[in-house]
Design a protein around this motif. Sequence first.
Motif, short mmCIF file in Angstrom:
data_model
loop_
_atom_site.label_atom_id
_atom_site.label_comp_id
_atom_site.label_asym_id
_atom_site.label_seq_id
_atom_site.Cartn_x
_atom_site.Cartn_y
_atom_site.Cartn_z
N GLU A 12 25.73 53.36 -15.75
CA GLU A 12 26.96 52.98 -16.44
C GLU A 12 27.90 54.17 -16.45
OE1 GLU A 12 28.54 51.45 -20.83
OE2 GLU A 12 26.41 51.92 -20.51
N PRO A 13 29.13 54.04 -15.93
CA PRO A 13 30.09 55.15 -15.98
C PRO A 13 30.43 55.51 -17.42
CG PRO A 13 30.80 53.45 -14.44
CD PRO A 13 29.67 52.86 -15.23
N LEU A 14 30.40 56.81 -17.71
CA LEU A 14 30.69 57.28 -19.06
C LEU A 14 32.09 57.87 -19.16
CD1 LEU A 14 27.30 59.03 -19.89
CD2 LEU A 14 28.02 56.69 -20.44
N PHE A 15 32.43 58.75 -18.22
CA PHE A 15 33.77 59.34 -18.28
C PHE A 15 34.24 59.73 -16.88
CE2 PHE A 15 30.80 62.80 -19.27
CZ PHE A 15 31.13 63.77 -18.33
N PHE A 16 35.56 59.91 -16.77
CA PHE A 16 36.22 60.20 -15.50
C PHE A 16 37.22 61.33 -15.71
CE2 PHE A 16 39.40 59.62 -12.18
CZ PHE A 16 38.66 59.24 -11.08
N LEU A 17 37.32 62.22 -14.72
CA LEU A 17 38.35 63.26 -14.73
C LEU A 17 39.12 63.21 -13.42
CD1 LEU A 17 35.68 64.64 -16.34
CD2 LEU A 17 37.36 66.45 -16.60
N ASP A 18 40.42 63.46 -13.49
CA ASP A 18 41.25 63.39 -12.29
C ASP A 18 41.84 64.75 -11.95
OD1 ASP A 18 44.31 63.57 -13.21
OD2 ASP A 18 43.21 62.41 -14.70
N TYR A 19 42.27 64.89 -10.69
CA TYR A 19 42.94 66.10 -10.21
C TYR A 19 44.15 65.65 -9.40
CZ TYR A 19 43.97 70.19 -7.34
OH TYR A 19 44.60 71.23 -6.70
N LEU A 48 38.71 58.17 -19.77
CA LEU A 48 39.44 59.20 -19.04
C LEU A 48 39.62 60.36 -20.00
CD1 LEU A 48 41.07 60.18 -16.59
CD2 LEU A 48 43.07 58.99 -17.53
N ILE A 49 38.80 61.39 -19.84
CA ILE A 49 38.75 62.44 -20.86
C ILE A 49 39.58 63.66 -20.52
CG2 ILE A 49 36.47 61.71 -21.65
CD1 ILE A 49 35.31 64.15 -20.19
N GLY A 50 40.18 63.69 -19.34
CA GLY A 50 41.01 64.84 -19.00
C GLY A 50 41.23 64.93 -17.52
N GLY A 51 41.75 66.06 -17.09
CA GLY A 51 42.02 66.27 -15.68
C GLY A 51 42.89 67.49 -15.49
N GLU A 52 43.43 67.62 -14.31
CA GLU A 52 44.27 68.77 -14.00
C GLU A 52 45.44 68.34 -13.15
OE1 GLU A 52 44.09 73.15 -11.80
OE2 GLU A 52 42.25 72.02 -12.14
N THR A 53 46.61 68.88 -13.46
CA THR A 53 47.80 68.67 -12.66
C THR A 53 48.26 70.02 -12.15
OG1 THR A 53 48.46 66.75 -13.97
CG2 THR A 53 50.16 67.79 -12.62
N ALA A 68 42.45 63.36 -6.53
CA ALA A 68 40.99 63.27 -6.47
C ALA A 68 40.45 63.06 -7.88
CB ALA A 68 40.40 64.55 -5.87
N GLY A 69 39.19 62.74 -7.96
CA GLY A 69 38.58 62.55 -9.27
C GLY A 69 37.09 62.37 -9.15
N PHE A 70 36.41 62.41 -10.27
CA PHE A 70 34.98 62.14 -10.25
C PHE A 70 34.56 61.50 -11.56
CE2 PHE A 70 35.09 66.21 -12.39
CZ PHE A 70 34.04 66.16 -13.30
N ALA A 71 33.46 60.77 -11.48
CA ALA A 71 32.95 60.07 -12.65
C ALA A 71 31.51 60.53 -12.93
CB ALA A 71 32.97 58.56 -12.42
N VAL A 72 31.14 60.48 -14.18
CA VAL A 72 29.78 60.79 -14.61
C VAL A 72 29.22 59.55 -15.31
CG1 VAL A 72 28.33 62.20 -16.14
CG2 VAL A 72 30.21 63.25 -14.86
#
Length: 267
Positions: A12-19, A48-53, A68-72
């Motif tokens: 089950e996906p818990l969280f995602f972060l984007d770049y 969606l708990i955060g990311g970077e721009t 880009a992004g990744f999920a845990v």
Amino acid sequence: MSVNDLVVQGAEPLFFLDYFATGKLDVASGRDIVAGIAEGCRIAGCALIGGETAEMPGMYAGKDYDLAGFAVGAAERGQILTGTDVAAGDVVLGLASSGVHSNGYSLVRRIVEKAGLSYQDEAPFAPGTSLGEALLAPTRIYVKPALAAVRAGTVKALAHITGGGLTDNIPRVLPEGLGVTLDATAWPLLPVFRWMAESAGISDEDLARTFNCGIGMVVITAPDKADEAMRILSEAGESVHRIGEVQPAIGEVERVVIDGVDTAWHA
């Protein structure tokens, strides 16, 4: 890793972060992109708990950007899907895709160029829709329906049909010595794939090796649980097709045989 790639492990996906990186940030475009990511997370049921721009002048030209992004995710130990219990006679189900699903776009661009079309032109296979919009139909997110079927104990293996198409992705979840025979007449070839094949002269083999051909996720289930799996997936909003069967592989290379192509893909 995408959320669809997590669920094929039974996770089950818990969280995602984007770049998000670009030469100069266009605030309106950036807002739309992040809103799209957030909607995808909502559909998948993860945060969606955060990311970077990042602004990197000189690295990106004009309005070009890199995303880009990744999920845990997490899975109960007893529900991790390994495919080791897949056996000959198991049923292969296919969940309908929404289109190209983010794979094979190098070839897609060449086909559009060869056809002499612009992305603003009306799509030949989707009247009333621009070619750009039709080709970029959002990838279906199968997380919640697939997890419901997994938790009901109806799933032995899941294969996300990404780059490599049907022929390269399904064998990843099969034990050695097993393959699948699919019936192409059991599901519709989406108009986008028919148009690309006909306009660029793509062979059936290359079409099945490059694109999902209308099946975005493959579900392998025991024969006595196939109807229950189809019911669960259908009630969760998926278009489900019974597309084939697990069988002993024909040689080491050809582990996915697709019958009925002449009838279904060239009608």
